[in-house]
Enzyme design. Structure first.
Site, PDB file in Angstrom:
ATOM      1  N   ARG A 464       0.860  -1.187   0.000  1.00 26.02           N
ATOM      2  CA  ARG A 464       0.000   0.000   0.000  1.00 26.02           C
ATOM      3  C   ARG A 464       0.895   1.236   0.000  1.00 26.02           C
ATOM      4  O   ARG A 464       1.984   1.226   0.598  1.00 26.02           O
ATOM      5  CB  ARG A 464      -0.876   0.030   1.260  1.00 26.02           C
ATOM      6  CG  ARG A 464      -2.064  -0.904   1.215  1.00 26.02           C
ATOM      7  CD  ARG A 464      -3.158  -0.384   0.263  1.00 26.02           C
ATOM      8  NE  ARG A 464      -4.317  -1.270   0.232  1.00 26.02           N
ATOM      9  CZ  ARG A 464      -4.464  -2.294  -0.608  1.00 26.02           C
ATOM     10  NH1 ARG A 464      -3.523  -2.576  -1.491  1.00 26.02           N
ATOM     11  NH2 ARG A 464      -5.550  -3.040  -0.573  1.00 26.02           N
ATOM     12  N   GLU A 493      -3.907   7.705  -4.150  1.00 23.86           N
ATOM     13  CA  GLU A 493      -4.297   7.250  -5.490  1.00 23.86           C
ATOM     14  C   GLU A 493      -5.606   7.908  -5.909  1.00 23.86           C
ATOM     15  O   GLU A 493      -6.480   8.107  -5.077  1.00 23.86           O
ATOM     16  CB  GLU A 493      -4.461   5.723  -5.479  1.00 23.86           C
ATOM     17  CG  GLU A 493      -3.131   5.020  -5.228  1.00 23.86           C
ATOM     18  CD  GLU A 493      -3.269   3.517  -5.048  1.00 23.86           C
ATOM     19  OE1 GLU A 493      -4.372   2.983  -5.250  1.00 23.86           O
ATOM     20  OE2 GLU A 493      -2.270   2.894  -4.688  1.00 23.86           O
ATOM     21  N   HIS A 511      -1.625   0.633  -9.664  1.00 26.78           N
ATOM     22  CA  HIS A 511      -2.248  -0.362  -8.773  1.00 26.78           C
ATOM     23  C   HIS A 511      -2.832  -1.534  -9.577  1.00 26.78           C
ATOM     24  O   HIS A 511      -4.030  -1.803  -9.528  1.00 26.78           O
ATOM     25  CB  HIS A 511      -3.333   0.305  -7.911  1.00 26.78           C
ATOM     26  CG  HIS A 511      -3.589  -0.422  -6.623  1.00 26.78           C
ATOM     27  ND1 HIS A 511      -3.876   0.231  -5.450  1.00 26.78           N
ATOM     28  CD2 HIS A 511      -3.608  -1.738  -6.323  1.00 26.78           C
ATOM     29  CE1 HIS A 511      -4.069  -0.658  -4.483  1.00 26.78           C
ATOM     30  NE2 HIS A 511      -3.911  -1.862  -5.001  1.00 26.78           N
TER      31      HIS A 511
HETATM   32  O1  LIG Z   1      -4.249  -4.136  -3.899  1.00 26.31           O
HETATM   33  C1  LIG Z   1      -4.938  -5.078  -4.015  1.00 26.31           C
HETATM   34  C2  LIG Z   1      -5.444  -5.828  -2.921  1.00 26.31           C
HETATM   35  O2  LIG Z   1      -5.172  -5.443  -1.774  1.00 26.31           O
HETATM   36  O3  LIG Z   1      -6.139  -6.813  -3.167  1.00 26.31           O
END
Ligand SMILES: O=CC(=O)O
Length: 547
Positions: A464, A493, A511
């Site tokens: 993250r 984001e 992402h």
């Molecule tokens: O980033 C994607 C997830 O956490 O599944």
């Protein structure tokens, strides 16, 4: 998905159990078709009723909830669900879920990390290789049509010296005035006191070049600011240039030196290493007796040669724009001196018998031998869960040595454990972030960790954005205090710091690490399996340990 004969997850009377779908209305719930035949799905987003009142009236007996993507699951919502026992997150990260409240209420949480592990790991390793080998940057270079103009793109992590040399060479050629259509900007740069560092001049020149290119429909090589006669000749495989050092055709001894293969040549004119006297002569004029002595000498004497020789600060006669005066020449020499970094000398012996490679490629491969390969690199994995473990398997196959930090040491893991990330960073060439974001891990990659990772260190983030102090990372990257970054996730984001867009040692991705059809299929399978297991009192998969 095959329908099983013994549907033991149904209620004893054969009715399906209630499962609450928790999603923002904008999120699609793709699993609906798969789950609908087996469970009674309650989806407040399908109802016109406000979510709170919907939950109060219809969800009091709900025992299982699917949390779709990163829909926030707060303590307030959990308060409305007194019978809730299971939260099935359809994401690997659970930072949008109030995990402490789940723990307080004894709610079990499962996440999707096992379903996504392989794809996320593939992506993390790809980002790492890309940053180290500059694949995306080389791709941009090629797409921009620069290969024939500027020669081969120097790949790899330890190529900074070569890049510096390349920039230095381009800037000097530019300042020497080999492309007349850039004389205005050249004059402006020459008037700056002091002349900025080579990298700054390089980017100023590039900006100008971009503006020029935009005015031309089909930019020609000759329109490039840094185009100089023969500038790309050494990079052409069939060039007749011959290197007396490594006895390979296609590049000069100066290029061989720039690539780290020979000792620096010494200029007999200014006594500096790194270039031959010809370069100085181009600036100051050729000495009597030189075959080019008469080159550019015009009746009236307003030539570069005479200006350079006679002028002390200001030329006596009219000076045309392309000419350099002697204090400008001194400035250029100073630039050369300031940027003069010794390049390691390496032998060509092992590669000189590779006839199919051009001189430049041979030189690069020699230089690269201990520089670009992943083998022997020390990779620190932050968070050795299912994703981190898949990363380690892949990187081990590349010959990297793995260490990790995690909430706890893993008893059956063969890699060295570091109780804190600072320590891990100090012993790593790269950090790969695979852990979840929590109050304990927010900004786990901070100034101190980046300093410990060092100027050649690389950081990869598929966890993250909040794991990294992003503002600090940008500062480190801009100052060259860290070697590079591969980022699939960001603090805010979809906003990504624009300063990162220009950096060749940074690879950015929106992402996407887990988005493959296979990962989605695995997620569907995992969700179905966990709901069935839960209602049949069987063990769950991918349980998230809340601490
Ligand atoms: O980033 C994607 C997830 O956490 O599944």
């Amino acid at each position: 998905m095959a329908v099983e004969a013994n549907q033991e997850w149904l209620k004893s009377n054969g009715d399906p159990h209630l499962v609450l779908v928790h999603r923002l209305p904008s999120f699609n719930f793709q699993l609906k078709d798969i789950l609908q035949p087996h469970f009674h799905l309650l989806d407040p987003a399908d109802s016109p009723e406000p979510a709170c009142s919907f939950l109060s009236s219809h969800a009091q007996s709900v025992r299982a909830l699917i949390c779709v993507a990163n829909t926030p699951l707060t303590a307030e919502t959990l308060n409305l669900l007194p019978s809730l026992e299971l939260v099935v997150a359809s994401s690997a990260g659970v930072d949008h879920i109030d995990t402490q409240e789940c723990r307080r209420r004894g709610i079990i949480l499962t996440n999707a990390s096992t379903a996504f592990a392989e794809d996320a790991a593939d992506y993390a390793v790809t980002l790492l290789i890309d940053v180290w080998r500059r694949i995306s940057a080389a791709d941009r270079f090629l797409h921009a049509g620069l290969w024939p103009v500027k020669g081969g793109y120097p790949l790899g992590s330890k190529m900074k010296v070569l890049i510096d040399r390349y920039q230095q060479d381009c800037v000097i050629q530019f300042l020497m005035g080999l492309n007349e259509s850039y004389s205005n900007v050249r004059d402006q740069i020459m008037l700056m006191d002091p002349i900025p560092q080579v990298s700054k001049v390089f980017s100023l020149v590039q900006q100008q070049e971009k503006q020029h290119q935009m005015l031309l429909n089909t930019p020609a090589i000759e329109s490039m600011a840094l185009f100089a006669k023969n500038a790309s000749a050494p990079f052409k495989p069939f060039s007749r240039t011959y290197c007396p050092h490594c006895k390979i055709q296609g590049h000069s001894v100066e290029d061989c030196f720039k690539l780290g293969n020979s000792k620096p040549p010494i200029c007999s004119h200014c006594n500096m290493s790194g270039h031959l006297a010809e370069k100085c002569y181009k600036l100051v004029g050729y000495p009597p007796g030189h075959k080019l002595y008469n080159r550019g000498r015009r009746p009236g004497g307003n030539t570069r040669q005479t200006n350079m020789v006679i002028a002390e600060g200001v030329p006596k006669n009219h000076v045309d724009k392309m000419d350099l005066i002697s204090n400008q020449y001194q400035k250029i020499l100073k630039l050369l001196h300031e940027n003069h970094t010794p390049v390691p000398t390496m032998s060509m012996a092992n590669t000189s018998n590779l006839p199919s490679m051009s001189g430049i490629a041979t030189c690069l491969s020699t230089y690269a031998h201990k520089s670009f390969d992943l083998g022997g690199k020390r990779v620190g994995i932050v968070g050795l869960g299912s994703i981190g473990f898949e990363v380690s398997k892949r990187l081990e196959a590349f010959g990297c040595s793995i260490a990790y930090s995690s909430r706890k040491e893993k008893p059956h893991v063969p890699y060295p454990y570091h109780a804190n990330v600072l320590d891990l960073a100090a012993h790593s060439d790269a950090l790969v972030l695979c852990c979840s974001l929590s109050e304990q891990t927010r900004h786990i990659i901070n100034k101190d960790v980046m300093t410990a990772l060092g100027k050649k260190g690389v950081v990869i983030n598929v966890g993250r954005g909040g794991l990294i102090d992003e503002k600090e990372l940008v500062r480190f990257l801009l100052r060259g205090d860290i070697g590079g970054a591969g980022l699939d996730v960001f603090e805010d984001e979809p906003d990504v710091p624009r300063q990162l867009f220009e950096l060749d040692n940074v690879v950015l991705s929106p992402h996407r690490a887990i988005f493959t059809p296979e990962a989605i299929e695995a997620l569907n399978q995992l969700t179905f399996t966990n709901l069935k297991a839960f209602f049949s009192n069987k063990p769950l998969q991918s349980v998230y340990q809340i601490e």
